[in-house]
Write a protein that holds these residues in place. Structure first.
Motif, PDB file in Angstrom:
ATOM      1  N   MET A  58      -6.784   1.487  -8.344  1.00  0.00           N
ATOM      2  CA  MET A  58      -6.766   0.643  -9.538  1.00  0.00           C
ATOM      3  C   MET A  58      -7.416   1.255 -10.479  1.00  0.00           C
ATOM      4  N   LYS A  59      -8.747   1.645 -10.158  1.00  0.00           N
ATOM      5  CA  LYS A  59      -9.643   2.310 -11.181  1.00  0.00           C
ATOM      6  C   LYS A  59      -9.286   3.452 -11.857  1.00  0.00           C
ATOM      7  N   TYR A  60      -8.543   4.375 -10.853  1.00  0.00           N
ATOM      8  CA  TYR A  60      -7.952   5.496 -10.856  1.00  0.00           C
ATOM      9  C   TYR A  60      -6.756   5.355 -11.780  1.00  0.00           C
ATOM     10  N   PHE A  61      -6.053   4.717 -11.620  1.00  0.00           N
ATOM     11  CA  PHE A  61      -4.720   4.328 -12.390  1.00  0.00           C
ATOM     12  C   PHE A  61      -5.179   3.965 -13.903  1.00  0.00           C
ATOM     13  N   GLU A  62      -6.272   3.115 -13.822  1.00  0.00           N
ATOM     14  CA  GLU A  62      -6.679   2.662 -15.449  1.00  0.00           C
ATOM     15  C   GLU A  62      -7.537   3.794 -16.122  1.00  0.00           C
ATOM     16  N   TYR A  63      -8.208   4.663 -15.259  1.00  0.00           N
ATOM     17  CA  TYR A  63      -8.765   6.007 -15.805  1.00  0.00           C
ATOM     18  C   TYR A  63      -7.572   6.901 -16.533  1.00  0.00           C
TER      19      TYR A  63
ATOM     20  N   MET B 147       0.763   0.415 -10.642  1.00  0.00           N
ATOM     21  CA  MET B 147      -0.403  -0.448 -11.089  1.00  0.00           C
ATOM     22  C   MET B 147       0.279  -2.090 -10.974  1.00  0.00           C
ATOM     23  N   THR B 148       1.332  -2.342 -11.060  1.00  0.00           N
ATOM     24  CA  THR B 148       1.790  -3.485 -10.884  1.00  0.00           C
ATOM     25  C   THR B 148       1.368  -3.775  -9.538  1.00  0.00           C
ATOM     26  N   LEU B 149       2.088  -2.792  -8.730  1.00  0.00           N
ATOM     27  CA  LEU B 149       2.138  -3.261  -7.186  1.00  0.00           C
ATOM     28  C   LEU B 149       0.738  -3.470  -6.546  1.00  0.00           C
ATOM     29  N   THR B 150      -0.139  -2.553  -7.169  1.00  0.00           N
ATOM     30  CA  THR B 150      -1.490  -2.544  -6.714  1.00  0.00           C
ATOM     31  C   THR B 150      -2.288  -3.737  -6.948  1.00  0.00           C
TER      32      THR B 150
ATOM     33  N   ASP C  93       0.744  -1.099   0.008  1.00  0.00           N
ATOM     34  CA  ASP C  93       0.153   0.175  -0.069  1.00  0.00           C
ATOM     35  C   ASP C  93       0.840   1.206  -0.052  1.00  0.00           C
ATOM     36  N   TYR C  94       2.029   1.356   0.893  1.00  0.00           N
ATOM     37  CA  TYR C  94       2.897   2.444   1.081  1.00  0.00           C
ATOM     38  C   TYR C  94       3.624   2.504  -0.083  1.00  0.00           C
ATOM     39  N   LEU C  95       4.211   1.430  -0.645  1.00  0.00           N
ATOM     40  CA  LEU C  95       5.039   1.406  -1.861  1.00  0.00           C
ATOM     41  C   LEU C  95       4.405   1.841  -3.069  1.00  0.00           C
ATOM     42  N   SER C  96       3.277   1.405  -3.340  1.00  0.00           N
ATOM     43  CA  SER C  96       2.588   1.779  -4.613  1.00  0.00           C
ATOM     44  C   SER C  96       2.274   3.262  -4.639  1.00  0.00           C
ATOM     45  N   TYR C  97       1.998   3.938  -3.400  1.00  0.00           N
ATOM     46  CA  TYR C  97       1.770   5.114  -3.287  1.00  0.00           C
ATOM     47  C   TYR C  97       2.902   6.013  -3.432  1.00  0.00           C
ATOM     48  N   ALA C  98       3.899   5.388  -3.041  1.00  0.00           N
ATOM     49  CA  ALA C  98       5.217   6.440  -3.083  1.00  0.00           C
ATOM     50  C   ALA C  98       5.644   6.254  -4.577  1.00  0.00           C
ATOM     51  N   VAL C  99       5.401   4.929  -5.169  1.00  0.00           N
ATOM     52  CA  VAL C  99       5.950   4.850  -6.712  1.00  0.00           C
ATOM     53  C   VAL C  99       5.024   5.761  -7.485  1.00  0.00           C
ATOM     54  N   TYR C 100       3.663   5.832  -7.200  1.00  0.00           N
ATOM     55  CA  TYR C 100       2.872   6.919  -8.035  1.00  0.00           C
ATOM     56  C   TYR C 100       3.101   8.132  -7.782  1.00  0.00           C
ATOM     57  N   GLN C 101       3.446   8.653  -6.387  1.00  0.00           N
ATOM     58  CA  GLN C 101       3.835  10.067  -6.242  1.00  0.00           C
ATOM     59  C   GLN C 101       5.188  10.322  -7.282  1.00  0.00           C
ATOM     60  N   GLN C 102       6.141   9.326  -7.256  1.00  0.00           N
ATOM     61  CA  GLN C 102       7.177   9.732  -8.396  1.00  0.00           C
ATOM     62  C   GLN C 102       6.938   9.499  -9.638  1.00  0.00           C
ATOM     63  N   GLY C 103       5.802   9.159 -10.186  1.00  0.00           N
ATOM     64  CA  GLY C 103       5.196   9.614 -11.347  1.00  0.00           C
ATOM     65  C   GLY C 103       5.326   7.931 -12.144  1.00  0.00           C
ATOM     66  N   ASP C 104       5.514   6.860 -11.607  1.00  0.00           N
ATOM     67  CA  ASP C 104       5.894   5.684 -12.322  1.00  0.00           C
ATOM     68  C   ASP C 104       4.412   5.017 -12.400  1.00  0.00           C
ATOM     69  N   LEU C 105       3.550   5.365 -13.064  1.00  0.00           N
ATOM     70  CA  LEU C 105       2.046   4.981 -13.143  1.00  0.00           C
ATOM     71  C   LEU C 105       1.995   3.253 -13.070  1.00  0.00           C
TER      72      LEU C 105
ATOM     73  N   ARG D  54      -8.942   0.777  -0.546  1.00  0.00           N
ATOM     74  CA  ARG D  54      -8.198   1.706  -1.218  1.00  0.00           C
ATOM     75  C   ARG D  54      -7.386   1.369  -2.471  1.00  0.00           C
ATOM     76  N   ALA D  55      -7.084   0.158  -2.385  1.00  0.00           N
ATOM     77  CA  ALA D  55      -6.359  -0.562  -3.433  1.00  0.00           C
ATOM     78  C   ALA D  55      -7.281  -0.777  -4.814  1.00  0.00           C
TER      79      ALA D  55
END
Ligand SMILES: *[C@@H]1O[C@H](CO)[C@@H](O)[C@H](O)[C@H]1NC(C)=O
Ligand SMILES: *[C@@H]1O[C@H](CO)[C@@H](O)[C@H](O)[C@H]1NC(C)=O
Length: 536
Positions: A249-254, A229-232, A213-225, A244-245
């Motif tokens: 996921m829906k948000y990333f897909e969008y 997504m893979t982590l989520t 959960d933390y990791l995917s957020y941190a990765v997202y914050q740094q721009g690696d969508l 939340r995941a």
């Protein structure tokens, strides 16, 4: 002994104001060694408790076994058993008094001694701020010394005596602290390390779902969508109901769908390359990069030609009677600014005395806040320091005289001897010792002018890290126990020499003790006459 010491500490705690209780432990190894002793005392107390509890259980066990045998015999032939008058009496006695005694024993609390020791010591324990401070120190070291997360976690540091490693749980903790600082770069590194250690089979209470959960957020914050997504997805395999995941996921897909549209409409490749260079590391000032390189022993700016003009010699303090017969060893460390090192200039006994005098007085080093003019603590100066006056010990007085003899400068106008202790991660970022033209009031109350020169004793070796570096000129000076370095901060004209900007690199492994003397302009008029030119 331990008992006495404990009560001393308690008495102190009562006499001093409450603020004493919190002392920023992580900034100084000197203070942390007290905690090691506290912990040792607590272990003794805990073991006493275990012994007491074991002997209590032993007694209970014996009683149970005895009664087991007895009741076995009795139940086989109750009437025959009670036909013996002594057995009848004993049954009455057991039930009336002995079982109650046993009950009291079962209820007896053996933990008193340990709990009261705990209660007393707990008030001196480090708090959340200390824990966060120590964690941030680790992150700082990681950056300065370019350590990869795995090396740090496995404890593979140069020069360590007591190897120690981080558990997945510890890595998760570090990641969380980075996260609360919105430092997603380190959050990613440490969450990934935690995950890696769990994937390798480490048994731990750390939970992969939380980590992902933390990791995917941190990765997202740094721009690696895509990675986010893979982590989520991985998180959802472990916990398909994670709210939340699922939302993310829906948000990333969008977002990705939107990007695809944009890709279709724009054939321009310009902004793609921009996106690819995801800024991973925080933007550093060039000075910071120079500082960190010098700390790692890289980026020295010395040419072989200049190197040839650096010498070592015996120095008698310009025919000082005290040194004519026994001159001291002096080495040129650098040419511009001129930095010299004196060898064997403070003995181990003197160092011990100075440390003992300073220890009870060490407090978090402060700096002048330019806005309020008040002294405050700052993240860029992480150490503990204390001031020692020549009046309080012949050793300090002797040291002061030595500095005067060898520099030819009057020490009566100097500041007191400052002793500093840097714990792991302890550092002092680039700064000048002298006051700049825009801060004429800095040393006003001293009335002795600006800081003309700096004398710095190294009172310990440092296993790794802890150099004194001069980023303007690309110089590093390494701590060597028993030596001292000296340089002028001001030109003979009284102008500040900006090339003396220097820093104390974070200590990577070990414990750094230094002491320094800041010499002032007053009193030096005939010893170092001023000139009009800056360059003389
Ligand atoms: C603390 O622990 C020691 C060692 O077990 C014990 O002797 C002492 O009585 C304890 N102190 C208090 C205040 O209970
Ligand atoms: C858009 O184009 C870039 C560059 O080719 C590519 O990396 C990215 O994955 C594309 N986005 C989508 C959603 O296909």
């Amino acid at each position: 002994m331990a008992f006495n010491k404990m009560w001393c500490t308690v008495a102190l705690g009562l006499l001093l104001p409450f603020s004493y209780a919190h002392t920023d432990f992580f900034t100084s190894i000197g203070h942390m060694t007290d905690l090691i002793n506290t912990e040792k005392d607590l272990v003794v107390s805990l073991k006493d408790y275990i012994k007491a509890e074991e002997s209590k259980l032993e007694q209970i066990k014996k009683w149970a076994e005895k009664l087991d045998r007895l009741t076995d015999t009795a139940t086989k032939d109750p009437e025959g058993f009670l036909g013996h008058p002594v057995n009848a009496f004993k049954l009455m006695k057991r039930l009336n008094t002995e079982w109650s005694e046993l009950e009291s024993l079962v209820l007896k609390d053996m933990s008193d001694g340990f709990i009261s020791n705990m209660t007393i010591q707990r008030q001196f324990f480090p708090n959340d701020e200390d824990q966060t401070g120590a964690a941030k120190a680790l992150l700082r070291l990681q950056d300065t010394y370019n350590l990869d997360t795995d090396t740090l976690s496995r404890g593979n540091l140069p020069g360590v005596k007591h190897k120690s490693f981080l558990t997945a749980e510890d890595c998760f903790e570090l990641g969380k602290i980075a996260y609360t600082e919105a430092d997603y770069y380190h959050t990613e590194l440490w969450m990934e390390q935690a995950l890696k250690q769990l994937d390798e089979g480490e048994v731990s209470s750390a939970d992969k779902v939380y980590i992902l959960d933390y990791l995917s957020y941190a990765v997202y914050q740094q721009g690696d969508l895509h990675k986010a997504m893979t982590l989520t997805k991985r998180l959802l395999e472990l916990d398909p109901e994670h709210q939340r995941a699922n939302g993310n996921m829906k948000y990333f897909e969008y977002i990705i769908a939107k990007e695809k549209e944009a890709n279709k409409s724009s054939t321009d490749s310009e902004d793609q390359s921009e996106k690819e260079t995801v800024v991973k590391k925080k933007d550093y000032l060039p000075e910071r990069r120079k500082y960190e390189m010098l700390c790692r022993g890289e980026g020295l700016k010395m040419t072989p030609q200049r190197q040839k003009r650096l010498f070592c010699r015996y120095y008698d303090g310009n025919r000082n009677p005290r040194y004519i017969l026994g001159p001291v060893k002096q080495e040129d460390e650098w040419d511009k600014p001129r930095i010299v090192r004196f060898l064997d200039i403070i003995s181990d006994e003197e160092i011990e005395t100075v440390k003992e005098l300073a220890k009870p007085r060490l407090s978090r080093a402060t700096v002048h806040d330019p806005e309020t003019g008040k002294l405050t603590t700052a993240h860029y100066r992480v150490s503990k320091s204390a001031w020692l006056s020549g009046y309080e010990s012949p050793v300090v007085s002797r040291i002061n005289t030595r500095i005067q003899d060898l520099t030819g400068l009057d020490v009566s106008t100097a500041e007191e001897l400052q002793v500093a202790n840097y714990g792991v991660g302890g550092q002092y970022e680039p700064h000048f010792d002298f006051a700049r033209a825009n801060e004429p009031d800095a040393f006003k109350e001293l009335g002795t002018g600006n800081r003309i020169a700096t004398w710095l004793f190294y009172m310990s070796d440092v296993s790794a890290g802890g150099a004194t570096v001069f980023p303007e000129v690309g110089a590093s000076v390494w701590p060597r126990k028993g030596t001292a370095v000296f340089w002028y901060n001001l030109f003979p004209s009284g102008e500040g020499d900006y090339s003396t900007r220097h820093a104390a690199c974070p200590v990577l492994v070990g414990n750094k003790w230094v002491s320094n003397k800041w010499l002032h302009e007053r009193g030096q008029e005939f010893r170092r006459p001023c000139t009009l030119s800056e360059l003389e």
